[in-house]
Design a protein around this motif. Structure first.
Motif, mmCIF file in Angstrom:
data_model
loop_
_atom_site.group_PDB
_atom_site.id
_atom_site.type_symbol
_atom_site.label_atom_id
_atom_site.label_comp_id
_atom_site.label_asym_id
_atom_site.label_seq_id
_atom_site.Cartn_x
_atom_site.Cartn_y
_atom_site.Cartn_z
ATOM 1 N N ARG A 3 0.877 -1.166 0.000
ATOM 2 C CA ARG A 3 0.000 0.000 0.000
ATOM 3 C C ARG A 3 0.916 1.217 0.000
ATOM 4 O O ARG A 3 1.651 1.454 0.946
ATOM 5 N N GLN A 38 -6.910 1.166 -6.619
ATOM 6 C CA GLN A 38 -6.608 -0.262 -6.673
ATOM 7 C C GLN A 38 -6.377 -0.661 -8.125
ATOM 8 O O GLN A 38 -7.174 -0.309 -9.002
ATOM 9 N N PHE A 40 -6.284 -3.589 -10.674
ATOM 10 C CA PHE A 40 -6.750 -4.952 -10.929
ATOM 11 C C PHE A 40 -6.225 -5.436 -12.280
ATOM 12 O O PHE A 40 -6.180 -4.666 -13.240
ATOM 13 N N VAL A 108 -5.681 -8.204 -7.652
ATOM 14 C CA VAL A 108 -5.261 -6.866 -7.239
ATOM 15 C C VAL A 108 -3.745 -6.900 -7.066
ATOM 16 O O VAL A 108 -3.224 -7.591 -6.188
ATOM 17 N N GLU A 111 -2.014 -1.246 -4.599
ATOM 18 C CA GLU A 111 -2.949 -0.312 -3.993
ATOM 19 C C GLU A 111 -2.198 0.939 -3.569
ATOM 20 O O GLU A 111 -1.068 0.860 -3.081
ATOM 21 N N GLN A 113 -2.720 4.612 -1.375
ATOM 22 C CA GLN A 113 -3.550 5.372 -0.445
ATOM 23 C C GLN A 113 -3.108 6.835 -0.441
ATOM 24 O O GLN A 113 -1.976 7.167 -0.795
ATOM 25 N N THR A 213 -12.524 4.960 -3.618
ATOM 26 C CA THR A 213 -11.514 4.135 -4.282
ATOM 27 C C THR A 213 -11.887 3.942 -5.741
ATOM 28 O O THR A 213 -13.036 3.624 -6.051
ATOM 29 N N ALA A 215 -11.163 1.752 -9.216
ATOM 30 C CA ALA A 215 -10.605 0.503 -9.729
ATOM 31 C C ALA A 215 -10.005 0.761 -11.101
ATOM 32 O O ALA A 215 -10.703 1.199 -12.021
#
Length: 313
Positions: A3, A38, A40, A108, A111, A113, A213, A215
């Motif tokens: 993260r 995130q 993917f 995933v 990620e 933040q 969030t 994707a």
């Protein structure tokens, strides 16, 4: 899974002029309103479901049905940036993933933040040749990873084409023989980077929602080695599979990488093909065609394109 925070430091307070100013930021362009990202990896439906013969937009036009039994890809080094700011996102992790058996939740692989809640208009990722130290996620197996690393592959797929009454007509001018089913098992070292990714409707990159969030989905397609052209944008193409059958030079029911390398492209790709603009150089053999198409299969958010492609060592 890592993260990560964006590059640069977020200011904790903004200058006050005529009241509070929402979304003001520091010298890097970071804003006080943030969200999360995130990344993917998802397979196009053609990978788990195969391709059907027919006249539809995504059918195989010359009557062959395509089934994949295995489909592995090396993917990672995701990055994003803003053209009008110094902020960047980056995760250099690289994974080997089984796309034939991808979980319903997809993979995933990164990620982030504390990401500024604005549009990030530059996004890219790599499909590199696998090296020792690559990561993986279940249900991908250790054997899958070993296969990719030992071969130095960016891509490995196997399966078969089948057609009732199908024939294999080896070039140049070989006698046709019955071929209802022809197998393939191809590992490719076709490392490529993909950048300037945009959605199908032309929006570059992605937008991060405040306190939410987004994707972001690099999408791997499973039909490009059936295209009648080398796409760099919208996939306006027909799909053909006959060259696979015709490249089975020993008529044993399987077309190998070695056979593809021995087949002159002009002998199996007719006037319906336009093979100009191939990444990595001109197409002289059937193998060159397959590698060139492997360098185009990294897409974005489904059917969006990543038109800036660079060959990786």
């Amino acid at each position: 899974m890592q993260r990560l925070n964006v590059t640069g430091f977020m200011v904790t307070a903004c200058a006050l002029a005529l009241g509070l100013v929402a979304g003001c930021g520091d010298d890097s362009g970071a804003t006080s309103e943030t969200g999360a990202v995130q990344i993917f990896v998802e397979p196009e439906d053609t990978i788990p479901e195969g391709l059907e013969p027919g006249t539809g937009e995504e059918n195989i036009a010359d009557g062959w049905k395509v089934t994949y039994e295995r489909f592995l890809v090396t993917i990672g080094n995701v990055r994003a940036a803003r053209s009008n700011a110094k902020e960047t996102l980056a995760d250099e992790s690289v994974f080997v993933l089984d796309l034939k058996n991808a979980p319903a939740t997809r993979y995933v692989i990164a990620e982030f933040q504390g990401v500024s809640a604005v549009r990030w208009d530059r996004f890219g990722f790599d499909l590199p040749n696998a090296k020792a130290g690559v990561k993986t996620l279940p249900p991908t197996t250790a054997a899958d990873v070993d296969l990719m690393v030992e071969g130095g592959y960016s891509l490995f797929f196997e399966g078969f084409i089948e057609k009732e009454g199908g024939e294999s007509c080896p070039p140049p001018g070989g006698a046709c023989v019955p071929a209802d089913r022809v197998r393939f098992s191809w590992g490719l070292s076709a490392g490529t980077s993909f950048d300037d990714c945009a959605t199908e409707d032309g929006l570059n990159g992605f937008s991060v929602p405040t306190s939410g969030t987004v994707a972001v989905k690099p999408t791997i397609h499973g039909d490009h080695w059936f295209f009648d052209n080398i796409t760099a944008g919208v996939e306006l193409t027909k799909r053909y599979a006959q060259y696979i059958a015709d490249s089975d030079l020993d008529a044993d029911g399987e077309t190998t990488i070695d056979e593809l390398k021995r087949v002159n492209a002009a002998d199996v790709f007719g006037d319906e093909y336009n093979l100009a603009g191939a990444p990595g150089g001109p197409i002289e053999t059937a193998y060159d065609y397959v590698v060139a198409q492997a360098r185009t299969l990294g897409d974005f958010q489904g059917d969006g394109e990543c038109p800036r492609r660079v060959v990786l060592p």
